[in-house]
Design an enzyme around this catalytic site. Structure first.
Site, PDB file in Angstrom:
ATOM      1  CG  HIS A 117      -3.156   1.642  -1.412  1.00 16.49           C
ATOM      2  ND1 HIS A 117      -2.126   0.822  -1.626  1.00 16.49           N
ATOM      3  CD2 HIS A 117      -2.971   1.842  -2.807  1.00 16.49           C
ATOM      4  CE1 HIS A 117      -1.703   0.244  -2.543  1.00 16.49           C
ATOM      5  NE2 HIS A 117      -2.658   0.763  -3.272  1.00 16.49           N
TER       6      HIS A 117
ATOM      7  CB  CYS B 172       8.545   1.869  12.410  1.00 14.27           C
ATOM      8  SG  CYS B 172       8.094   0.941  13.925  1.00 14.27           S
TER       9      CYS B 172
END
Ligand code: PEP
Ligand code: MG
Length: 566
Positions: free
Chosen positions: A198, A496
């Protein structure tokens, strides 16, 4: 640490530098401010001798917490200021003080009485559900702040030393980063976390230089000046003026080169590699669409479904997609259909009890259980696509077999969506890529999940950062296999996942045969620059070097010492 102490530290052999994984480019120097951990509430020592005095102390602590939040709200702008202002009202709620007095009367020690009172309000919010339930975590933060104030401990959460600082933490939780201020946080260094953590994703999106997985982070002391290089992954402790000058000049040169780079992705010898952005919600749209990119390579559509108790209507979804297609008019937008389940459960869908949610009914598998949801989503995407000139492609997450790829492409084509592909996130899909690609129009490799499933390492587990390192040769081999299948069939194969946003790794991916790269918008200029500095043959050579390595770290080191990074 003063200069004298730093010199002494060097003399006694203490580290004068630290290393980690550079995850967000840029150089910054400044004083360390550590993210304080939440206080541990001491054992309940029984009733307070003077309950009235204890209640008064609690009220003073609550007011101090509220005043601190007021000050932060005054200094903040936009939504952050509103959040902080709303939060500062909670400790002033008289019902909270009453609840604390009640707990003190019942014989609790002061810290326990405070924790218990916040607990009562937390349960009430949770029971209310919806938006109020989401505020429950705010109460935990306020409880921690009040207890820290009572015990004379540092305030937990993002520090506020009153000047810009280098944020050092064990790891950052989403709640810690909600109000992170780009102007105040010069750089981030965390002990834990990997390239897909994160912290890495957030730092990249804010453009803050960052290093994760830095084992020496716990030894960086508050106030010590450090020089952080988010590209090289190095921290210099108490740098001298010349070191800061050299690093700043290098960073300035890089930022000028980045600002000057524009246009479609190309290798030095002109091979086209489309550079696209990842987009996760309407809030990111303005910044993402301004970046000089060829479009969106991954539109994560979960933002339309999560944090709500009812399914969005087709009209509502159409409006959501329409906003994105309008912002990317005449550019490509690859829409990924809903990837719910596992860590992203939907409030309005019964996911049942799953012993292993990451291996359970998530992504396209949920569509097999609820076909109408997929039909509605495809109908909404098609309706929005018809209103705009964006080149709309769709793809499905968590495809494992050619049959799944076929079924999805058929449904998408039936809705008039001409280009339908699959994400390659499951090793089975990579191993049988030629069969999967035979059934659809393109593939996009999700390296975050493909890494997690290949190395059998939960992508949320900070402890497994090394297994999740996208330089793992096993992951690179699967990427190569998928790209080769695409080449043979003449179908595009992009990446991606977060791997595409590392300029060095991007070169390797191109060398492995990948035809497009999609990444956090802030990462794109650096990838474009790295690509422009290498020919296709050089990328192939770098890919061979990476594949020849036995360990992920060796792969990065080999490639790093061979590539010519700007
Ligand atoms: C991936 O898995 O690499 C990916 C791009 O999808 P997400 O991160 O949304 O799971
Ligand atoms: Mg994924």
């Amino acid at each position: 640490m003063t200069k004298v102490m730093a010199a002494m530290a060097r003399k006694v052999g203490m580290a004068s530098s630290a290393v980690g994984i550079g995850v967000s480019l840029g150089v910054a120097a400044g004083p360390v401010a550590r993210l304080a951990a939440p206080p541990t509430i001491p054992r309940d020592s029984g009733p307070e001798a003077d309950v009235t005095l204890a209640a008064e102390r609690a009220r003073t602590a609550l007011e101090a917490v509220a005043v601190d939040l007021d000050a932060r709200a005054a200094a903040a702008t936009g939504p952050s200021a509103d959040v902080l202002f709303a939060q500062s009202m909670m400790p002033r709620d008289p019902a909270l003080a009453t609840q604390i007095t009640k707990a003190l009367d019942a014989g609790r020690s002061l810290p326990h009485a405070v924790a218990e009172a916040f607990g009562v309000f937390r349960s009430a919010l949770e029971a209310a559900g919806g938006y109020l339930a989401e505020r429950a975590a705010d109460l935990d933060d306020l409880r921690n702040r009040t207890v820290a104030e009572l015990l004379g401990l540092p305030m937990p959460g993002i520090p506020d030393p009153g000047h810009p600082f280098v944020l050092v933490a064990t790891d950052l939780a989403p709640a810690d980063t909600a109000t992170l201020d780009r102007e105040l946080v010069l750089a981030i260094v965390t002990e834990q976390g990997g390239p897909t953590s994160h912290t890495a994703i957030l730092a990249k999106s804010l453009g803050i230089p960052a290093i994760v997985g830095c084992a020496q982070a716990p030894s960086l002391i508050d106030g010590t000046t450090v020089l952080v290089d988010g590209g090289a992954g190095t921290v210099v402790i108490e740098p001298d003026a010349e070191q800061v000058r050299a690093a700043t000049a290098k960073a300035e040169q890089l930022s000028q080169a980045l600002a000057a780079s524009h246009g479609p992705g190309r290798t030095a010898d002109g091979k086209a590699v489309a550079l696209l952005v990842n987009l996760g919600g309407a809030g990111e749209l303005a910044t993402a669409s301004e970046v000089d990119s060829e479009g969106v390579g991954l539109l994560r559509t979960e933002f339309l479904y999560l944090n709500r108790t009812t399914e969005p209507s087709v009209a509502e979804q159409t409006r959501g997609y329409s906003a994105v297609f309008a912002a990317f008019d005449r550019r490509k937008v690859v829409v990924r259909t809903l990837d719910a389940g596992a860590d992203k459960p939907l409030a309005f869908v019964d996911h049942g009890e799953e012993p292993n949610p990451a291996l359970g009914v998530r992504g396209l598998r949920l569509a097999a259980r609820h076909p109408r949801m997929l039909e509605d989503q495809l109908a909404a995407i098609a309706a929005a696509a018809a209103e705009h000139e964006a080149e709309v492609w769709v793809m499905a997450p968590m495809v494992a077999t050619p049959a799944e790829a076929k079924a999805f492409a058929e449904r998408a084509h039936a809705h008039g969506l001409a280009v339908a592909g699959t994400m390659v996130e499951v090793p089975a899909a990579a191993l049988r890529a030629s069969h999967v690609l035979a059934e659809c129009d393109f593939a996009s490799i999700g390296t975050n999940d493909l890494g997690q499933y290949t190395l059998a390492a939960d992508r949320m587990a900070a402890e497994l950062a090394e297994l999740l390192n996208p330089w793992q040769p096993a992951l690179l081999e699967l990427i190569q296999r998928t790209a080769e299948a695409g080449r043979q069939l003449g179908k595009p194969v992009g990446v991606c996942g977060e791997a595409a946003s590392d300029p060095l790794l991007a070169l390797v991916l191109v060398g492995l045969g990948v035809t497009s790269l999609s990444m956090a918008p802030a990462a794109l200029p650096a990838v474009r620059l790295a690509l422009a500095a290498h020919t296709e043959a050089e990328c192939v050579r770098l890919a061979e070097l990476a594949l020849s390595a036995v360990a992920a770290r060796d792969a990065r080191e080999l490639v790093g010492s061979t590539a010519r990074m700007p």
